[in-house]
Design a protein around this motif. Structure first.
Motif, short mmCIF file in Angstrom:
data_model
loop_
_atom_site.label_atom_id
_atom_site.label_comp_id
_atom_site.label_asym_id
_atom_site.label_seq_id
_atom_site.Cartn_x
_atom_site.Cartn_y
_atom_site.Cartn_z
N HIS A 161 -19.46 16.85 -40.00
CA HIS A 161 -19.74 17.20 -38.60
C HIS A 161 -19.68 18.70 -38.35
O HIS A 161 -20.03 19.16 -37.26
CB HIS A 161 -18.80 16.44 -37.65
CG HIS A 161 -17.38 16.92 -37.64
ND1 HIS A 161 -16.46 16.56 -38.60
CD2 HIS A 161 -16.73 17.76 -36.82
CE1 HIS A 161 -15.31 17.14 -38.35
NE2 HIS A 161 -15.44 17.88 -37.28
N LYS A 162 -19.25 19.48 -39.33
CA LYS A 162 -19.24 20.94 -39.19
C LYS A 162 -20.37 21.59 -39.99
O LYS A 162 -20.43 22.82 -40.12
CB LYS A 162 -17.89 21.53 -39.63
CG LYS A 162 -16.71 21.15 -38.73
CD LYS A 162 -16.85 21.78 -37.35
CE LYS A 162 -15.66 21.44 -36.46
NZ LYS A 162 -15.92 21.73 -35.04
N GLN A 163 -21.24 20.78 -40.58
CA GLN A 163 -22.35 21.32 -41.36
C GLN A 163 -23.53 21.63 -40.44
O GLN A 163 -23.75 20.95 -39.44
CB GLN A 163 -22.80 20.29 -42.41
CG GLN A 163 -21.73 19.92 -43.42
CD GLN A 163 -21.52 20.99 -44.49
OE1 GLN A 163 -22.22 22.00 -44.53
NE2 GLN A 163 -20.54 20.76 -45.36
N LEU A 164 -24.32 22.61 -40.82
CA LEU A 164 -25.51 22.96 -40.02
C LEU A 164 -26.51 21.80 -39.98
O LEU A 164 -27.25 21.65 -39.01
CB LEU A 164 -26.18 24.21 -40.58
CG LEU A 164 -25.46 25.53 -40.23
CD1 LEU A 164 -26.15 26.70 -40.89
CD2 LEU A 164 -25.40 25.72 -38.71
N TRP A 221 -23.34 18.13 -33.79
CA TRP A 221 -21.93 17.69 -33.76
C TRP A 221 -20.96 18.84 -33.97
O TRP A 221 -19.74 18.62 -33.96
CB TRP A 221 -21.64 16.69 -34.89
CG TRP A 221 -22.44 15.44 -34.87
CD1 TRP A 221 -23.03 14.85 -33.78
CD2 TRP A 221 -22.73 14.60 -35.99
NE1 TRP A 221 -23.68 13.70 -34.17
CE2 TRP A 221 -23.51 13.52 -35.51
CE3 TRP A 221 -22.40 14.64 -37.34
CZ2 TRP A 221 -23.96 12.50 -36.34
CZ3 TRP A 221 -22.84 13.63 -38.17
CH2 TRP A 221 -23.63 12.56 -37.67
N ASN A 222 -21.47 20.04 -34.18
CA ASN A 222 -20.60 21.15 -34.61
C ASN A 222 -19.45 21.45 -33.65
O ASN A 222 -18.41 21.94 -34.06
CB ASN A 222 -21.40 22.43 -34.87
CG ASN A 222 -22.21 22.38 -36.17
OD1 ASN A 222 -22.95 23.31 -36.47
ND2 ASN A 222 -22.11 21.30 -36.94
N ASN A 223 -19.62 21.14 -32.36
CA ASN A 223 -18.52 21.41 -31.42
C ASN A 223 -17.60 20.21 -31.23
O ASN A 223 -16.66 20.25 -30.44
CB ASN A 223 -19.05 21.94 -30.08
CG ASN A 223 -20.04 20.96 -29.46
OD1 ASN A 223 -20.26 19.87 -30.02
ND2 ASN A 223 -20.62 21.32 -28.33
N TYR A 225 -25.97 18.92 -39.33
CA TYR A 225 -25.65 18.11 -38.14
C TYR A 225 -25.13 19.02 -37.03
O TYR A 225 -24.06 18.80 -36.47
CB TYR A 225 -24.64 17.01 -38.50
CG TYR A 225 -25.26 15.95 -39.40
CD1 TYR A 225 -26.22 15.07 -38.89
CD2 TYR A 225 -24.93 15.85 -40.75
CE1 TYR A 225 -26.82 14.12 -39.70
CE2 TYR A 225 -25.53 14.90 -41.57
CZ TYR A 225 -26.47 14.03 -41.04
OH TYR A 225 -27.07 13.09 -41.84
N ARG A 226 -25.92 20.06 -36.73
CA ARG A 226 -25.45 21.08 -35.77
C ARG A 226 -25.15 20.49 -34.40
O ARG A 226 -24.33 21.04 -33.68
CB ARG A 226 -26.41 22.27 -35.70
CG ARG A 226 -27.81 21.96 -35.27
CD ARG A 226 -28.73 23.12 -35.63
NE ARG A 226 -29.18 23.03 -37.02
CZ ARG A 226 -29.42 24.07 -37.80
NH1 ARG A 226 -29.23 25.29 -37.37
NH2 ARG A 226 -29.86 23.89 -39.03
N GLU A 247 -10.62 17.43 -40.23
CA GLU A 247 -10.68 18.88 -40.42
C GLU A 247 -9.46 19.38 -41.20
O GLU A 247 -9.59 20.24 -42.07
CB GLU A 247 -10.79 19.59 -39.06
CG GLU A 247 -12.20 19.45 -38.49
CD GLU A 247 -12.30 19.63 -36.98
OE1 GLU A 247 -11.54 20.45 -36.42
OE2 GLU A 247 -13.13 18.93 -36.35
#
Ligand SMILES: *Cc1c(COP(=O)(O)O)cnc(C)c1O
Length: 374
Positions: free
Chosen positions: A327-330, A335-337, A332-333, A344
């Motif tokens: 979810h922190k990968q570009l 979901w990044n927030n 899947y941007r 994590e």
């Protein structure tokens, strides 16, 4: 100082995290013969070797069917495609996994619903699944991460209550046993990878699906071959994801050794568990199932760069599985927030130490000693 010299004269100075060349060396003669036979057979894709492997691997897992495919990602995509869920169905999946599990869901046209792991086992928290189920949920895709089996009893009960399918991402769990049954035979269907680093590794890409469902198996057989059950007759819009004869022949040779290899892994893991004794290093739990496949031995440390550097200075290679959660990968941007605190934290702390079948007892002793002195 004197001790260091003594160890280095024993040749224990350079322990790579994983050395595929030494892992495959014992099979070299047999593999070369098998490949030569394929070469002279004149049949290179989906032939006798693939059939032989499918039968043997189905039997090994205790499943009725095995369908060989091109890789582990395709195995998961094909399981989902063959299930015929409506577009944009919700599929429950652990947030803490290798990105391929999540990619399979989006490639199949569905929506991954991420669930936090249990912080002790790193596996999907079976008790956090129910709150994520909606009217659009169709399946739970569990991941036996690092070779540990998920809490299938609880997961299957939840699935039954809501009429959901359960699939296993067993790419790291060849041979793991949960309550008397092997991974690949614990739910409605499973995807395996035989990427060279896996417990059962080919010399290139390869994968398989196992299932006890006759209709699902038949559909996947067609889907992996352009959607064709009969030559030049196309019933579905399929993919090209076939197992080639050379990889199948390599797997036929190596399958004979998987059980023995898993016992070696378990023995090393048990030594790590009982002999590593350092408050700065959090150990993984012992087997979560009757037999853990111990694909990876993953410890947790604060300031892991420091720990890895220290081990490297002592000639011990490590790796990280994995440094950045999906979810922190570009990729899947969108979901990044989002925040998945446990996922994590795990991604920030994990370090994989060497665990493979070519480690000698001395090397294991050396690794334990160095970790205890950190
Ligand atoms: C390796 C792996 C995959 C993908 O397998 P490939 O053969 O590389 O496509 C999927 N899920 C998990 C958990 C894996 O470790």
């Amino acid at each position: 100082m004197k001790k260091e010299t003594k160890l280095s004269t024993k040749g224990i100075k350079n322990i790579p995290f994983l050395d595929l060349k030494s892992i495959n060396r014992p099979f070299e003669k047999e593999i070369n013969n098998a490949v030569r036979q394929v070469t002279s057979s004149g049949w290179y894709i989906l032939g006798e070797e693939a059939k032989k492997f499918e039968n043997a691997f189905a039997k090994f897992c205790g499943a009725k069917h095995c369908i060989g495919v091109a890789n582990g990602l395709d195995a998961l995509v094909l399981l989902l495609k063959a299930s015929n869920f409506p577009q944009d169905s919700e599929i429950i999946v652990p947030a803490n996994t290798y990105i391929a599990t999540i990619l399979a869901i989006t490639l199949a046209g569905h929506k991954p619903i991420l669930v936090e792991p249990d912080p002790q086992t790193f596996l999907i928290d079976a008790h956090k699944i129910e709150e994520k189920i909606s009217r659009n949920t169709k399946a739970i895709l569990v991941v036996h991460l690092y070779g540990k089996c998920c809490e299938m009893d609880t997961i299957l009960k939840v699935a039954q209550r809501y009429d959901l399918k359960v699939f296993e991402d067993a790419a790291q769990a060849h041979g793991a046993i949960y309550e008397g049954k092997r991974a690949g035979n614990l739910a409605d269907g499973a995807g395996f990878s035989f990427y060279p680093t896996k417990n059962l590794g080919a010399l290139g890409d390869a994968g398989a699906i196992t299932t006890n469902d006759n209709l699902l198996a038949e559909k996947i057989r067609a889907l992996r071959n352009y959607g064709s059950g009969k030559k030049y007759i196309f019933e579905f819009q399929g993919l090209n994801s076939r197992l080639d004869e050379i990889q199948a022949s390599v797997l036929n040779v190596k399958l004979n050794r998987i059980e023995e290899d898993n016992f070696i892994r378990q023995k090393i893991a048990n030594r790590y568990l009982s002999e590593i004794n350092n408050d700065k290093v959090i150990l993984p739990p012992a087997d979560t199932c009757k037999l853990d496949a111990w694909h990876l031995f993953v410890v947790r440390v604060d300031n892991r760069d420091n720990f890895r550097k220290y081990l490297l200075e002592n000639g011990i290679g490590t790796d990280i599985h994995y440094p950045i959660p999906p979810h922190k990968q570009l990729a899947y941007r969108e979901w990044n927030n989002k925040t998945f605190t446990i996922t994590e934290q795990i991604h920030e702390q994990v370090v994989s130490i060497p665990l493979n079948v070519v480690l000698s007892e001395n090397e294991v002793t050396y690794i334990i000693d160095k970790i205890n002195k950190y």
